[in-house]
Design an enzyme around this catalytic site. Structure first.
Site, PDB file in Angstrom:
ATOM      1  N   GLY A 165      56.674  12.388  31.762  1.00 35.82           N
ATOM      2  CA  GLY A 165      57.590  12.311  30.808  1.00 35.82           C
ATOM      3  C   GLY A 165      57.161  12.899  29.446  1.00 35.82           C
ATOM      4  N   MET A 206      61.129  15.355  40.491  1.00 35.42           N
ATOM      5  CA  MET A 206      60.496  16.237  41.642  1.00 35.42           C
ATOM      6  C   MET A 206      61.060  16.071  43.039  1.00 35.42           C
ATOM      7  SD  MET A 206      58.524  18.030  39.909  1.00 35.42           S
ATOM      8  CE  MET A 206      57.473  18.731  41.397  1.00 35.42           C
ATOM      9  N   ARG A 207      62.386  15.820  43.095  1.00 36.48           N
ATOM     10  CA  ARG A 207      63.239  15.679  44.284  1.00 36.48           C
ATOM     11  C   ARG A 207      64.129  16.763  44.411  1.00 36.48           C
ATOM     12  NH1 ARG A 207      60.808  13.649  48.272  1.00 36.48           N
ATOM     13  NH2 ARG A 207      62.490  13.134  49.379  1.00 36.48           N
ATOM     14  N   ILE A 208      64.250  17.187  45.438  1.00 28.86           N
ATOM     15  CA  ILE A 208      65.302  18.245  45.875  1.00 28.86           C
ATOM     16  C   ILE A 208      66.578  17.646  45.805  1.00 28.86           C
ATOM     17  CG2 ILE A 208      66.140  19.948  47.332  1.00 28.86           C
ATOM     18  CD1 ILE A 208      63.316  20.696  47.997  1.00 28.86           C
ATOM     19  N   HIS A 257      62.105  24.327  34.412  1.00 28.15           N
ATOM     20  CA  HIS A 257      61.306  24.771  35.433  1.00 28.15           C
ATOM     21  C   HIS A 257      60.113  25.626  34.833  1.00 28.15           C
ATOM     22  CE1 HIS A 257      60.096  26.056  39.620  1.00 28.15           C
ATOM     23  NE2 HIS A 257      60.238  27.165  39.058  1.00 28.15           N
ATOM     24  N   LEU A 314      68.358  25.480  44.662  1.00 32.54           N
ATOM     25  CA  LEU A 314      66.970  25.070  43.917  1.00 32.54           C
ATOM     26  C   LEU A 314      66.472  26.139  43.327  1.00 32.54           C
ATOM     27  CD1 LEU A 314      64.718  22.804  44.088  1.00 32.54           C
ATOM     28  CD2 LEU A 314      63.467  24.343  45.746  1.00 32.54           C
TER      29      LEU A 314
HETATM   30  N1  LIG Z   1      69.529  21.013  44.383  1.00 29.52           N
HETATM   31  C1  LIG Z   1      68.780  21.209  43.220  1.00 29.52           C
HETATM   32  N2  LIG Z   1      67.779  20.173  43.185  1.00 29.52           N
HETATM   33  C2  LIG Z   1      66.824  20.185  42.335  1.00 29.52           C
HETATM   34  C3  LIG Z   1      66.781  21.359  41.316  1.00 29.52           C
HETATM   35  C4  LIG Z   1      67.632  22.444  41.547  1.00 29.52           C
HETATM   36  O1  LIG Z   1      67.560  23.345  40.748  1.00 29.52           O
HETATM   37  N3  LIG Z   1      68.599  22.286  42.538  1.00 29.52           N
HETATM   38  N4  LIG Z   1      65.783  21.450  40.638  1.00 29.52           N
HETATM   39  C5  LIG Z   1      64.407  20.427  40.962  1.00 29.52           C
HETATM   40  C6  LIG Z   1      63.202  20.720  39.978  1.00 29.52           C
HETATM   41  N5  LIG Z   1      62.450  21.343  40.721  1.00 29.52           N
HETATM   42  C7  LIG Z   1      61.798  22.360  39.910  1.00 29.52           C
HETATM   43  O2  LIG Z   1      62.054  22.783  38.646  1.00 29.52           O
HETATM   44  C8  LIG Z   1      61.793  21.217  41.851  1.00 29.52           C
HETATM   45  C9  LIG Z   1      61.562  19.670  42.247  1.00 29.52           C
HETATM   46  C10 LIG Z   1      60.899  19.626  43.718  1.00 29.52           C
HETATM   47  C11 LIG Z   1      60.594  20.458  44.594  1.00 29.52           C
HETATM   48  C12 LIG Z   1      60.232  19.783  45.705  1.00 29.52           C
HETATM   49  O3  LIG Z   1      59.933  20.851  46.577  1.00 29.52           O
HETATM   50  N6  LIG Z   1      60.300  18.480  45.835  1.00 29.52           N
HETATM   51  C13 LIG Z   1      59.783  17.928  47.293  1.00 29.52           C
HETATM   52  C14 LIG Z   1      58.919  16.881  47.154  1.00 29.52           C
HETATM   53  C15 LIG Z   1      57.700  17.313  46.035  1.00 29.52           C
HETATM   54  C16 LIG Z   1      56.776  16.158  45.533  1.00 29.52           C
HETATM   55  O4  LIG Z   1      57.542  14.745  45.769  1.00 29.52           O
HETATM   56  O5  LIG Z   1      55.884  16.384  45.022  1.00 29.52           O
HETATM   57  C17 LIG Z   1      60.907  17.624  48.172  1.00 29.52           C
HETATM   58  O6  LIG Z   1      62.229  16.946  47.574  1.00 29.52           O
HETATM   59  O7  LIG Z   1      60.716  17.311  49.190  1.00 29.52           O
HETATM   60  C18 LIG Z   1      60.987  21.767  44.246  1.00 29.52           C
HETATM   61  C19 LIG Z   1      61.459  22.107  42.842  1.00 29.52           C
HETATM   62  C20 LIG Z   1      64.821  19.193  41.040  1.00 29.52           C
HETATM   63  N7  LIG Z   1      65.937  19.226  42.009  1.00 29.52           N
HETATM   64  N1  LIG Z   2      59.970  21.901  39.819  1.00 30.82           N
HETATM   65  C1  LIG Z   2      59.965  20.997  38.639  1.00 30.82           C
HETATM   66  C2  LIG Z   2      58.813  20.937  37.754  1.00 30.82           C
HETATM   67  O1  LIG Z   2      57.446  21.345  38.268  1.00 30.82           O
HETATM   68  N2  LIG Z   2      58.600  20.456  36.519  1.00 30.82           N
HETATM   69  C3  LIG Z   2      57.605  20.612  35.746  1.00 30.82           C
HETATM   70  O2  LIG Z   2      56.875  19.157  35.768  1.00 30.82           O
HETATM   71  C4  LIG Z   2      56.179  18.885  34.506  1.00 30.82           C
HETATM   72  C5  LIG Z   2      56.865  17.386  34.071  1.00 30.82           C
HETATM   73  O3  LIG Z   2      55.870  17.126  33.069  1.00 30.82           O
HETATM   74  P1  LIG Z   2      56.500  15.837  32.336  1.00 30.82           P
HETATM   75  O4  LIG Z   2      56.783  14.916  33.294  1.00 30.82           O
HETATM   76  O5  LIG Z   2      55.379  15.640  31.272  1.00 30.82           O
HETATM   77  O6  LIG Z   2      57.792  16.348  31.593  1.00 30.82           O
HETATM   78  C6  LIG Z   2      56.722  19.991  33.574  1.00 30.82           C
HETATM   79  O7  LIG Z   2      55.782  21.014  33.418  1.00 30.82           O
HETATM   80  C7  LIG Z   2      57.946  20.581  34.338  1.00 30.82           C
HETATM   81  O8  LIG Z   2      58.305  22.218  33.798  1.00 30.82           O
END
Ligand SMILES: Nc1nc2c(c(=O)[nH]1)N[C@@H](CN(C=O)c1ccc(C(=O)N[C@@H](CCC(=O)O)C(=O)O)cc1)CN2
Ligand SMILES: NCC(=O)N[C@@H]1O[C@H](COP(=O)([O-])[O-])[C@@H](O)[C@H]1O
Length: 207
Positions: A11, A89-91, A108, A143
């Site tokens: 956070g 961190m969820r899609i 990102h 994504l």
């Molecule tokens: N539809 C969209 N969803 C999300 C976006 C987006 O632009 N469109 N941004 C992401 C944030 N992100 C990167 O910036 C990102 C977050 C999570 C994943 C991923 O592969 N997650 C896995 C689980 C990974 C874990 O729990 O450690 C999953 O969801 O299966 C990729 C990119 C947020 N969502």
């Molecule tokens: N794909 C999403 C992703 O990788 N996001 C990254 O996770 C970290 C979260 O830090 P925080 O929880 O300290 O803000 C940050 O570096 C952010 O860019």
């Protein structure tokens, strides 16, 4: 403006947004923080500022769709003008991203369109890149494919490890995310089709 922030971990970007609201850089207030993981530091950060901190553990749902539906119900209870993903961190499913299209931002840790997805610092180091960085973008179904709002560039040093690079990128994240959120809360930042506009002019500014 009312802001709901979605997190999954530390956070530190949430903290940057809270600080931006408190010092006036963002004309808004964080009204709720929702984490898909329990007991993360970001929830403590919210509570330290008297902000409602909610855990919605994705592992308790049998599909992305049911998790996203529950997440949307929680978010809508707070009637936010802006939803901020801060290390979330969820899609998200297309139904969910469509619901908040034009009023949901993500940060990102790469210079999109390079390295969408995960492990961006590792990938940049392994590719032998000379620079890396961070992108704030509108969230769409694709994504990390939504229109970029702001980017910051960070040099990659010979001595860099994933951790040292991530730390330097994080400093830039904490600088540009409040700027982008501030523009949105002033009504200056909008999504028109597949373009991010600042004051009705296409933007993709590197700060
Ligand atoms: N539809 C969209 N969803 C999300 C976006 C987006 O632009 N469109 N941004 C992401 C944030 N992100 C990167 O910036 C990102 C977050 C999570 C994943 C991923 O592969 N997650 C896995 C689980 C990974 C874990 O729990 O450690 C999953 O969801 O299966 C990729 C990119 C947020 N969502
Ligand atoms: N794909 C999403 C992703 O990788 N996001 C990254 O996770 C970290 C979260 O830090 P925080 O929880 O300290 O803000 C940050 O570096 C952010 O860019």
């Amino acid at each position: 403006m009312r802001i709901v922030v979605l997190i999954s971990g530390s956070g530190s970007n949430l903290q940057a947004i809270i600080d931006g609201c408190n010092d006036g850089r963002i004309n808004g207030s964080v009204v709720a923080v929702i984490s898909n993981r329990p007991d993360v530091k970001g929830l403590e950060r919210a509570r330290n500022h008297g902000i409602e901190a909610i855990t919605l553990d994705h592992r308790n749902f049998d599909s992305r769709e049911t998790f996203d539906a529950a997440l949307a119900q929680h978010i809508d209870n707070f009637e936010p003008e802006l939803v901020i993903l801060a290390g979330f961190m969820r899609i998200l499913t297309p139904t969910f991203t469509g619901r908040y299209l034009g009023r949901m931002l993500n940060i990102h840790p790469s210079l999109l369109p390079k390295y969408p997805g995960l492990h961006t610092h590792k990938r940049a180091l392994e590719a032998g890149d000379s620079e890396h960085g961070v992108t704030v973008h509108f969230v769409t179904a694709e994504l990390d494919g939504g229109p970029a709002v702001l980017q910051a560039r960070v040099p990659i040093l010979e001595s860099d490890t994933e951790d040292t690079l991530a730390a330097r990128v994080l400093e830039q994240e904490h600088r540009i995310y409040p700027q982008a959120a501030g523009w949105f809360c002033e009504g200056r930042l909008t999504l028109q089709g597949n373009a991010a506009l600042l004051d009705n002019t296409p933007i993709n500014t590197t700060l």
